[in-house]
Design a protein around this motif. Structure first.
Motif, PDB file in Angstrom:
ATOM      1  N   LEU A 173       0.832  -1.208   0.000  1.00 30.30           N
ATOM      2  CA  LEU A 173       0.000   0.000   0.000  1.00 30.30           C
ATOM      3  C   LEU A 173       0.865   1.256   0.000  1.00 30.30           C
ATOM      4  O   LEU A 173       0.457   2.303  -0.485  1.00 30.30           O
ATOM      5  CB  LEU A 173      -0.929   0.017   1.220  1.00 30.30           C
ATOM      6  N   LEU A 174       2.093   1.137   0.544  1.00 31.14           N
ATOM      7  CA  LEU A 174       2.984   2.299   0.582  1.00 31.14           C
ATOM      8  C   LEU A 174       3.640   2.530  -0.778  1.00 31.14           C
ATOM      9  O   LEU A 174       3.974   3.656  -1.145  1.00 31.14           O
ATOM     10  CB  LEU A 174       4.045   2.107   1.667  1.00 31.14           C
ATOM     11  N   ASN A 175       3.836   1.469  -1.537  1.00 36.77           N
ATOM     12  CA  ASN A 175       4.396   1.601  -2.884  1.00 36.77           C
ATOM     13  C   ASN A 175       3.634   0.677  -3.822  1.00 36.77           C
ATOM     14  O   ASN A 175       4.123  -0.375  -4.224  1.00 36.77           O
ATOM     15  CB  ASN A 175       5.892   1.247  -2.857  1.00 36.77           C
ATOM     16  N   PRO A 176       2.389   1.056  -4.142  1.00 32.64           N
ATOM     17  CA  PRO A 176       1.522   0.148  -4.906  1.00 32.64           C
ATOM     18  C   PRO A 176       2.020  -0.050  -6.333  1.00 32.64           C
ATOM     19  O   PRO A 176       2.629   0.843  -6.909  1.00 32.64           O
ATOM     20  CB  PRO A 176       0.166   0.862  -4.900  1.00 32.64           C
ATOM     21  N   ARG A 177       1.744  -1.217  -6.895  1.00 36.68           N
ATOM     22  CA  ARG A 177       2.162  -1.529  -8.263  1.00 36.68           C
ATOM     23  C   ARG A 177       1.277  -0.783  -9.269  1.00 36.68           C
ATOM     24  O   ARG A 177       1.743  -0.324 -10.277  1.00 36.68           O
ATOM     25  CB  ARG A 177       2.057  -3.042  -8.454  1.00 36.68           C
ATOM     26  N   TYR A 178      -0.007  -0.704  -8.997  1.00 28.11           N
ATOM     27  CA  TYR A 178      -0.934   0.039  -9.854  1.00 28.11           C
ATOM     28  C   TYR A 178      -1.586   1.144  -9.012  1.00 28.11           C
ATOM     29  O   TYR A 178      -1.648   1.033  -7.793  1.00 28.11           O
ATOM     30  CB  TYR A 178      -2.036  -0.876 -10.416  1.00 28.11           C
TER      31      TYR A 178
ATOM     32  N   PRO B 144      -8.324   8.081  -4.086  1.00 29.79           N
ATOM     33  CA  PRO B 144      -8.427   8.278  -2.647  1.00 29.79           C
ATOM     34  C   PRO B 144      -7.672   9.523  -2.213  1.00 29.79           C
ATOM     35  O   PRO B 144      -6.675   9.897  -2.820  1.00 29.79           O
ATOM     36  CB  PRO B 144      -7.756   7.028  -2.061  1.00 29.79           C
TER      37      PRO B 144
ATOM     38  N   PRO C  44      -7.101  11.282   1.827  1.00 28.61           N
ATOM     39  CA  PRO C  44      -5.716  10.832   1.811  1.00 28.61           C
ATOM     40  C   PRO C  44      -5.585   9.353   1.441  1.00 28.61           C
ATOM     41  O   PRO C  44      -6.599   8.679   1.265  1.00 28.61           O
ATOM     42  CB  PRO C  44      -5.273  11.077   3.256  1.00 28.61           C
ATOM     43  N   PRO C  45      -4.334   8.847   1.317  1.00 31.27           N
ATOM     44  CA  PRO C  45      -4.126   7.482   0.825  1.00 31.27           C
ATOM     45  C   PRO C  45      -4.676   6.403   1.763  1.00 31.27           C
ATOM     46  O   PRO C  45      -4.813   6.651   2.965  1.00 31.27           O
ATOM     47  CB  PRO C  45      -2.591   7.358   0.758  1.00 31.27           C
TER      48      PRO C  45
ATOM     49  N   MET D 197       5.124   1.886  -7.380  1.00 32.73           N
ATOM     50  CA  MET D 197       5.065   2.131  -8.823  1.00 32.73           C
ATOM     51  C   MET D 197       5.820   3.391  -9.182  1.00 32.73           C
ATOM     52  O   MET D 197       5.962   4.290  -8.366  1.00 32.73           O
ATOM     53  CB  MET D 197       3.593   2.232  -9.269  1.00 32.73           C
TER      54      MET D 197
ATOM     55  N   GLY E 133       6.945   5.386  -5.766  1.00 29.45           N
ATOM     56  CA  GLY E 133       6.299   5.340  -4.454  1.00 29.45           C
ATOM     57  C   GLY E 133       4.794   5.404  -4.571  1.00 29.45           C
ATOM     58  O   GLY E 133       4.211   4.909  -5.536  1.00 29.45           O
ATOM     59  N   MET E 134       4.177   6.054  -3.592  1.00 34.54           N
ATOM     60  CA  MET E 134       2.720   6.044  -3.468  1.00 34.54           C
ATOM     61  C   MET E 134       2.112   7.305  -4.073  1.00 34.54           C
ATOM     62  O   MET E 134       2.525   8.404  -3.726  1.00 34.54           O
ATOM     63  CB  MET E 134       2.395   5.974  -1.973  1.00 34.54           C
ATOM     64  N   PRO E 135       1.153   7.150  -4.989  1.00 32.32           N
ATOM     65  CA  PRO E 135       0.485   8.353  -5.501  1.00 32.32           C
ATOM     66  C   PRO E 135      -0.372   8.970  -4.405  1.00 32.32           C
ATOM     67  O   PRO E 135      -0.831   8.271  -3.508  1.00 32.32           O
ATOM     68  CB  PRO E 135      -0.403   7.819  -6.630  1.00 32.32           C
ATOM     69  N   ARG E 136      -0.568  10.276  -4.454  1.00 32.53           N
ATOM     70  CA  ARG E 136      -1.434  10.883  -3.443  1.00 32.53           C
ATOM     71  C   ARG E 136      -2.130  12.114  -4.009  1.00 32.53           C
ATOM     72  O   ARG E 136      -1.534  13.074  -4.447  1.00 32.53           O
ATOM     73  CB  ARG E 136      -0.646  11.213  -2.184  1.00 32.53           C
TER      74      ARG E 136
END
Lengths: 222, 370
Positions: A120-125, A136, A138-139, B1, B286-289
């Motif tokens: 969830l911290l570095n999602p693939r998609y 979303p 916040p994340p 990603m 990293g994480m999109p936001r």
């Protein structure tokens, strides 16, 4: 068993259970198929891949803000008709929850939950709340989202997601043994590409607002 | 990603760019208040049209939606005796794209490049593909030629297809997962319904008749919008069959088109052609936001500052807050073009859109390993 908590919050979200053709519904809170799809996207699993390990997780939802049911009216121009004879304009009604916030818990095997938490911290998609355009914010990732407690305890004890006190009692929707509670058709039975879903029982409870921990002026999980 | 994010603050004058079935501008509730909304799908259509019309990409880098494959392939094989006639038809049948009265059964979304390569394979295997069609039976096509034809239908490296995806209910294996995610644009402040009540005067009214020819009303609002999109660079590269250069150009085209386009609803009556006052990108792994939470508490005009400046202040603060909570991307590139005069902190200010593109290109080259 440990529980992984996620925050599903954003301006728009939609969790359909029986959408067909032009009318796309939403359930009042996140569905298991939708949440597992989000996890599968984070983990980089293709739609053809097996998700039976994820499907075995037990899911619960705490409705921190139920949102307002609204509809997004869409049109598409120049769509080929079914008999291929002409082109028409298609209308579609996409129901969504505006302004809702949910705390979702998944209880199960530790190693899988740890892997999902990292993903969830570095999602693939890119992740989304039921429809691709519903980003979303916040994340979904909660830094302290991996809990030692079981599902129900974790959902009851985690602080309220919004930086203020809840105005009303919160709804808890917990996956229950067969025959107990209401039926929801959102249990994935096969890889997502096959679109096969079965029934699942969900027990709804009320969590009195006085029992909810609050972190005023602070974003939960951040 | 690996990702490229775009954040835009844009104030549009009174307008009705994106309407629902009753003609009212679309809205949503957020933070407990009604907000102006421009849907994801309407923004994406505007980007697709810009790719084609400005043009940002060449025709062969885009896709075409057609049933007239026979003609399209015939054009490419004009020099052959009968324009490839029977071979073309046999090839399409072998692919399971049945041909009836010169057209395929479905409307197909195919890259121009896919068409070129189909024509190439037909040309190379003219003899093998020229079998007689007997009655309802299809001509026999050698297995290896059939396989070569199948391999062509891989998206054809069309950038619009790679960014926005396609879904074919009958042949799910030809589906393409969209690499771009575009959020619905929301106003950073609350909006109220405003109506323009109008009357139309009958030019030939006699003097004693003072009534209007017709009356009606149009709903509209003005809004400072927060717009957000993110491109999954790994997926984009994958959808473009690993063509890094094309992925780079596609991502840059999206970076240019997204901030500068909006849907065109009722623009003849409102002409709200207002370019963005703030465009930022963020690229890395990293994480999109999405930063919409910056506006959960609606912005109110105060201290004589415009909503746009106050919105940028909020956005920059949220950006910083998220950096502190979740950390930055690793590695990370970022930059912003800012016309509001607000202090940006460690967000790198850039003079214009080309400087922003140049900076983003540097990031994309590193991330896509071009």
């Amino acid at each position: 068993m440990p529980t992984l908590l996620l925050r599903l919050q954003g301006p728009m979200q939609s969790w359909g259970t029986r959408s067909r053709f032009d009318h796309r519904d939403t359930w009042p809170y996140p569905t298991k198929s939708g949440v597992l799809g989000l996890l599968a996207a984070a983990l980089g699993r293709d739609r053809e891949e097996d998700v039976s390990d994820l499907a075995r997780l037990r899911m619960g939802v705490r409705v921190d803000r139920k949102g307002v049911l609204k509809v997004d009216y869409q049109t598409a121009q120049e769509v080929l008709t079914a008999d291929l004879r002409g082109r028409g304009n298609v209308q579609s009604w996409r129901y969504y929850l505006s302004d809702a916030a949910f705390l979702v818990g998944l209880e199960g095997e530790r190693s899988l939950l740890e892997e999902a938490h990292r993903a969830l911290l570095n999602p693939r998609y890119a992740l989304y709340l039921g429809r691709k355009g519903y980003a979303p914010s916040p994340p979904p990732y909660l830094e302290d989202g991996l809990r030692e407690e079981g599902l129900e305890a974790a959902l009851r004890s985690y602080p309220y997601l919004l930086p203020k006190e809840p105005k009303e009692d919160l709804l808890l929707a917990l996956e229950a043994p067969p025959g107990e509670g209401r039926l929801v058709y959102d249990q994935p039975l096969a890889p997502f590409a096959r679109r096969r879903f079965g029934a699942r029982y969900v027990r709804e409870e009320v969590l009195p607002k006085g029992e909810v921990k609050v972190r005023v002026g602070e974003q939960a999980g951040a | 990603m690996k990702l490229l994010e775009i954040h835009v603050i844009q104030t549009v004058a009174p307008s009705n760019l994106n309407r629902d079935d009753t003609g009212s501008p679309k809205d949503a509730l957020f933070g407990g208040y009604r907000r102006a909304r421009i849907s994801s799908q309407a923004q994406k259509r505007a980007v697709r049209l810009a790719f084609r019309d400005w043009p940002l990409l060449s025709q062969e880098e885009l896709a075409v939606r057609t049933k007239r494959l026979l003609e399209a392939l015939g054009d490419r094989l004009q020099d052959l005796p009968d324009g490839g006639g029977r071979a073309v038809e046999n090839a399409l049948n072998a692919l399971g794209l049945g041909v009836k009265e010169g057209k395929t059964e479905y409307l197909l979304f195919l890259g121009h490049r896919e068409l070129d390569r189909l024509a190439g394979i037909i040309r190379e295997n003219l003899e093998a593909l020229s079998g007689e069609v007997k009655g309802k039976k299809e001509a026999k096509v050698p297995e290896e030629v059939k396989k070569a034809l199948e391999r062509v239908l891989d998206g054809g490296k069309a950038v619009d297809l790679a960014l926005f995806g396609r879904m074919l209910a009958d042949r799910p294996e030809l589906g393409v997962d969209a690499a771009a995610q575009v959020a619905h644009a929301l106003s950073t402040h609350k909006v109220d319904r405003e109506f323009d009540f109008y009357t139309a005067v009958d030019d030939l009214n006699p003097k004693e008749d003072t009534g209007a020819g017709m009356m009606g009303d149009v709903e509209f609002y003005s809004a400072t919008l927060y717009r957000y999109a993110v491109v999954n660079l790994d997926l984009l590269k994958g959808n473009l069959q690993g063509d890094k250069d094309l992925a780079l150009r596609g991502a840059l085209a999206f970076l240019e088109a997204f901030p500068l386009t909006l849907p065109s609803g009722k623009q003849n009556s409102f002409a709200a052609h207002n370019p963005p006052l703030f465009v930022a990108f963020r690229a890395g792994e990293g994480m999109p936001r999405n930063l919409a939470t910056a506006f959960e508490d609606p912005v109110y005009p105060k201290d004589g500052k415009p909503l746009s400046a106050l919105s940028v202040e909020r956005l920059v603060a949220e950006w910083k807050k998220f950096d502190e909570a979740y950390g930055p991307l690793r590695p990370e590139w970022k930059g912003a073009v800012n016309l509001t005069g607000v202090e940006l902190g460690d967000l790198v200010g850039l003079p214009n859109l080309s400087a922003l593109k140049a900076k983003a290109e540097e990031a994309l080259r590193a991330l896509l390993e071009v």
